[in-house]
Each structure stands twice: as C-alpha cells, then as structure tokens.
Design an enzyme around this catalytic site. Structure first.
Site, short mmCIF file in Angstrom:
data_model
loop_
_atom_site.label_atom_id
_atom_site.label_comp_id
_atom_site.label_asym_id
_atom_site.label_seq_id
_atom_site.Cartn_x
_atom_site.Cartn_y
_atom_site.Cartn_z
N ASN A 53 5.09 -1.85 -4.21
CA ASN A 53 3.63 -1.85 -4.35
C ASN A 53 3.30 -2.54 -5.66
OD1 ASN A 53 3.34 -0.39 -2.03
ND2 ASN A 53 2.73 1.52 -3.02
N GLY A 54 2.23 -3.35 -5.70
CA GLY A 54 1.81 -3.97 -6.94
C GLY A 54 1.83 -5.48 -6.86
N TRP A 90 -0.27 -4.36 2.59
CA TRP A 90 -1.56 -5.04 2.64
C TRP A 90 -1.34 -6.43 2.05
CZ3 TRP A 90 -6.16 -4.59 4.85
CH2 TRP A 90 -7.23 -5.33 4.34
N CYS A 119 0.77 -1.24 0.00
CA CYS A 119 0.00 0.00 0.00
C CYS A 119 0.79 1.29 0.00
CB CYS A 119 -0.96 0.00 1.19
SG CYS A 119 -2.32 -1.15 0.98
N LYS A 178 -20.95 16.74 -16.44
CA LYS A 178 -20.64 16.29 -15.09
C LYS A 178 -21.80 16.56 -14.13
CE LYS A 178 -18.24 14.55 -11.82
NZ LYS A 178 -18.16 13.08 -11.78
N HIS A 237 -35.42 -15.56 -18.27
CA HIS A 237 -36.72 -14.93 -18.56
C HIS A 237 -36.65 -14.00 -19.76
CE1 HIS A 237 -38.60 -16.58 -14.98
NE2 HIS A 237 -37.53 -16.20 -14.28
N LYS A 270 -20.98 2.49 -16.73
CA LYS A 270 -19.65 3.02 -16.98
C LYS A 270 -19.17 2.66 -18.39
CE LYS A 270 -18.94 5.28 -13.35
NZ LYS A 270 -20.36 5.60 -13.45
#
Length: 614
Positions: free
Chosen positions: A101-102, A76, A2, A609, A510, A491
């Site tokens: 990170n990653g 994390w 993280c 927006k 259905h 989206k």
C-alpha cells in the site's frame, strides 16, 4: 493500493486471506490477489483477478490453491492501469512475493537501477521495484528480514508491505512508513500470526493486535514476532485487544486522533453508503414518512454551523443540479434571529455532527415555530437532541470523532447530502433508472479515491513545512470547490493558528489580490472540471503579483510544476463527487502544518468539539 492481509500458520491460510480481503472491500479497489508458498516450499503460487474479490475466490477454487504461508491484497490503480499484470502480489524471479500500500516516489530511479542489475519488469507499477530490491539483497544475505531492512532504506515515499520468499518458508516480513500496518497475534495453540492494513481483516482469527510504528520492520514466525525500528534497534510494541467500539477511543499507530480520523474516512464513507448501495435510492432511508414529505417539498433550506455549513454549501449545489429544487443554506445562529419568510412546502434540513449544536438546535426550533413541519436531521450521533426533534433522520456512520477539528464527519455529511439530492430527484421524477445506476457506481468508487488521496500524505507533509513558517494563507476554489477552500482555510486556522481566508477564485480581482505577495501562500483547489480554465486564469493573476501557488488538482489535469507553482495530484477527476476527494488534502495540510508549529492538534485553544453554548 488499498488492503493488505497476510498469515503464517500450520493450517491452510487461503480461506483466512480470502475472508480478510472481503473485509477490506470497503476501502475501494479494482483488483485482488493472493500468493502462497507451495506445499514443498519450492515455488510461489499466485491467483490475481481484475474486479471483485469474488472473482479471485473463483480462481482460487478452480486452481485448488492451498498454503500455510501467504499474503493477499486489494488494489486501487495508481501506477499502471487496471490489468492482471498490475495486480498484487508482485513477484521477483519466482522467489519473492510482495504486497504494497502507498506510493514509492523514487520508483523510476530504482527501476533504472534494477534494470542495470539485470532485472526485467512485468508491470507498470511502482510496487515491482520493491520485490526486485528485496530479491537483490536476499541473494547475498539469505535472510528475508535483513534483506527487507536493506531494501526499504532505498525507498522514498509511503508504504506498508508484506513479503514472503521461497527461501524463507518459516517467516513473513512486513514494514511500514506513512501507511498503516498492524500485526495480529494468533492463538498460541495454532502456532500462527497475521498482518493486516486494518484490524477488521483479521477479526475472525484474532483480536490481539500490535500496531507498527513509523519505520518499523517486523518478522513473523509461527512462534513469535521480532520488530526493529527505523534505526535497526530491536523494540517492543504494545499488544492491544481489539474491541471495535473501544477501538474508536484508541490512537493505535497514529500520533493524534485527528490523523486517525482522517485516515478512517474510507471506512466511514463506506459504512455511510452501505444501505444505499444495498437497496438503491429509496426515500425510506430517511424515515417512514420520507416519501410523502419529499413528494410535497418544493424547496430546501439547510441550517448548519461551522464545518457542517460548508458541507451544506456543497449540498445546495448538488440539490439544485440533480433534483432541480431551489435550495438555500443559512447559518443557524443567523437564521434564528432574523425575520425570515416561512414556506410550509420547504424541507428544513439540519446538519450536526454531534446532534447537540446549540445554534443549529435553536434554528430548528425557530423553523418549527414559524410553521415548518417537514424537518430532516443529518447527524452522526444516534438519539441526540436534533434528530429527536426532527420528523426525518439520516444517520451518518462516521463513528466516534474525538478530534475537535471535524474530518470524517464532514465527508460523511457530504455523502449524506449527495444521497439526499438523488432521493429528492427520484421523488420528483427527475432521476432515470440509468442515471441512478450511474450515480450509484460513482459512489462505489469514492472510498478508493479517498484512500488514494490519503496516500499523498508524504507530499503534503513537505508542503506543510513551508506553511508552518507563514502567518497567513489564502485558499481559492470555484463552484463546488469553493466550499472546500473554505473548509481548508478553517482547518488551517483551527489547529495551526495560521490566519487563513478563502475566496471564490474569481473574487480575487475585486479586492483580495491586494494581499498577495511572496510571503502569502495561495492554495488552489483546481480539479479537472468545466471551469478549470477560469481557475487557471485566476492563478495567473497570483503569479503576476509574485504569489506562490500550491495547487491540488487531478491526475488527468494538465498542470506543470514551475518556479512558484507547486502541484499535487489527487485521483482521476470524480465529477460531482470531487469535493469529497479534495477535502482530504486540505485536512492533511492543516494537520501537518499544526504538527510543525507544535500546537495541540486534537484540542486547539479556545475550541470545543460540541458547541452547546451560544
């Protein structure tokens, strides 16, 4: 996975690293650590602890750790459990230290290669291969910058890394692909420079930052910065003066504001949660009269439009499950024109990112005309029209959202609705002390789970290449995740212009099943919840008709990839809060599909927006 911070200076940088990690705590983590070169540059000294940064800080004090070159990390857990050996920084042969990170997708292959080369492994992480690879190349090059450039060519996946070495006491190296990383330029008089995954980590020592671009590798000395791009060419990156309010209007290392805002969600969620986690579940979080209003309310009606409407659909289920109150959700533009039956004891909740959405504002006016006096606004913009017209207000803290397709506003609305469900439950005597503590603990983990989901971006990008070729898509979900399927379809069509529809998975038979063939990709939100087996049955209906499945599931779900079934695993199942985590992959899928099609991601055609017209 993280948070990263690093420093090279002529002064003791341990307090800088510690403060930087504290400022990254909002991202969610389960262990923390720092590594510094010893005073005579002959060894790497490390302190790692499972738990909070404060526990690491106590270890630092006990060992009297100091140094003028070092790196720090909050982790994390993904590869390997929450243990001290799995905590960062990772070290190779007591000579190279790395923070990361990653996710390294080819870590298993590199692990086997490095074992054949004589390296032994102390952790279960994918990160340790990075340390050993750099050490392997450093043995021959004797140059940390060059060794890191060679090592990252062997890596597949997403990473932001910081590296220090016993044999390079005057340099720190960093690199990034897929994960944010920036350089902080220190005061020239102090002869120092910094790295961080988030500008907030280094604000106490500098506001001058340089955002690394995809594939960059950089070397930091006390006197300056050198950067090369993916091809190995020396490049100049712009230097910006960070102003937190102005920063929201800058792209930084991102290609679009939508991508930036997707990646800002751990921080936005953490900020929105801040007051609740500090004081617990209190009616006062919603306003001075909230306790009185909530105790009088017998039902809830949520009015919203667009993305806010889908958030409200999740909120309805939370309110009914946790608070045991009847809850309805209506589109603002429908409610204002229909002949509804008023209920004075109904709490009217309006959701709007901008606080200016005309349909929602007019629906609120209609509710007040019908005699509803108990009104609550959940909004992201202070002092906007809808909050001013409401008796109670809860402000989300998503920050400025510039991309037309809402992302961080959506997930912070979900957080606000969950807090509302808990608060109503407590006001009605339906939330025990033990339950409150448990829910608060679950909320603490959400930013970290969201960050983990963001780290799936390279895998989702590969899916997007397949979607960009299609003209239609189906999204399926059940229960709490049906609204996330709706949000995913919205989206995709908003920014890629691919026609997409969403259905409750059980509704397939259905009618919608008639649409399924090999050219219709079917996205399934399938977390490891109580109705997972039902969702699997619906998936079989798709496969039997030749449909191709793209399944977003959890780490603890039993799914196997096969022909026509593609699987991406988000973090371990988050229970009732799972919709927040699963919102991230569908946002990323839409974003990358739009990139492939070359559309205007931030300003899709025909949309605005803030919708202030009917």
């Amino acid at each position: 996975m993280c948070g990263i911070v690093g420093a090279i200076s002529n002064r003791n940088i341990v307090p800088i690293l510690t403060e930087g990690l504290k400022r990254l705590e909002y991202r969610g983590y389960d262990s923390a650590g720092i590594a510094v070169l010893s005073a005579n540059n002959s060894a790497i000294n490390r302190v790692r602890r499972v738990g909070r940064v404060a526990e690491m800080e106590a270890g630092i004090a006990a060992e009297n750790l100091t140094g003028i070159l070092g790196i720090g990390h909050t982790r994390w857990a993904t590869h390997g459990g929450v243990t001290e050996p799995n905590a960062h920084p990772h070290v190779s042969n007591d000579e190279i230290a790395v923070v990361h990170n990653g996710i390294i997708e080819n870590h298993e292959a590199q692990h086997e290669r490095l074992k054949q080369l004589g390296y032994s492994f102390e952790s279960q992480t994918d990160t340790e291969v990075i340390a050993h690879l750099i050490h392997y190349y450093f043995k021959s090059t004797k140059n940390l910058f060059t060794a890191t450039q060679q090592a990252v060519r062997d890596l597949h996946g997403a990473y932001a890394i910081g590296v220090v070495a016993v044999g390079a006491p005057d340099a720190m190296v960093c690199a990034r692909v897929g994960c944010p990383l920036l350089i902080g330029l220190g005061d020239t008089g102090n002869h120092e420079n910094f790295i961080a995954s988030d500008v907030s980590a280094i604000l106490p020592v500098t506001r001058r930052v340089m955002y690394l671009e995809e594939g960059d590798v950089a070397e930091l000395t006390r006197e300056g910065i050198s950067v090369v791009d993916r091809a190995g060419n020396t490049v100049e990156r712009g230097v910006f003066t960070s102003d937190l309010s102005a920063e929201e209007s800058e792209l930084g290392p991102y290609r679009h504001f939508m991508q930036k805002e997707i990646h800002e969600q751990p921080r936005a969620i953490s900020d929105t949660l801040e007051a609740t986690l500090a004081v617990g579940i209190k009616s006062a979080l919603f306003g001075a009269r909230a306790e009185e209003v909530f105790s009088q309310s017998e039902a809830v009606l949520i009015l919203a439009s667009g993305t806010s409407y889908y958030a409200s659909m999740v909120g309805k289920q939370w309110i009914e499950t946790i608070a045991r109150m009847p809850c309805n959700v209506e589109l603002g533009h429908e409610y204002r024109y229909r002949d509804s039956i008023p209920n004075p004891k109904q709490l009217i909740v309006t959701l709007s990112q901008s606080g200016e959405t005309l349909d929602t504002m007019e629906a609120l006016k209609r509710a007040k005309e019908l005699g509803h006096t108990n009104t609550l606004s959940i909004c992201n913009v202070r002092e906007s029209a809808i909050p001013r017209a409401s008796s109670l207000v809860f402000y989300t803290r998503a920050g400025k959202e510039i991309g037309v397709a809402s992302t961080k506003a959506f997930t912070t609305q979900l957080i606000a609705l969950f807090i509302l469900a808990l608060t109503l439950a407590k006001a009605r005597g339906r939330l025990t002390t033990e339950q409150e503590a448990d829910y608060l603990e679950q909320l603490r983990y959400v930013p970290g789970s969201v960050q983990h989901a963001l780290n799936l971006e390279p895998q989702i990008q590969a899916w997007a290449e397949k979607f960009a070729e299609k003209n239609h898509a189906l999204f399926l979900g059940r229960g709490l995740h049906y609204p996330i399927a709706l949000e995913g379809a919205l989206k995709l069509k908003e920014i890629s212009y691919i026609h997409a529809e969403a259905y409750p998975a059980g509704e397939l038979k259905h009618g919608p099943l008639a649409l399924v063939d090999a050219e219709m990709p079917v996205v399934v939100i399938a977390p490891n919840d109580a109705i997972l087996e039902k969702v699997k049955s619906n998936m079989q209906e798709v496969r039997a008709r030749g449909g191709v499945l793209f399944v977003f599931t959890d780490l603890d779900s039993n799914f196997t990839e096969s022909e026509g079934v593609h699987v991406i695993r988000a973090p371990r199942h988050a229970g009732l809060l799972s919709p927040i985590v699963h919102a991230i992959p569908v946002q990323l899928l839409a974003y990358h599909a739009a990139l492939m099609k070359g559309t205007d991601v931030d300003k899709p055609r025909n949309l605005a927006k803030s919708v202030t017209v009917e």
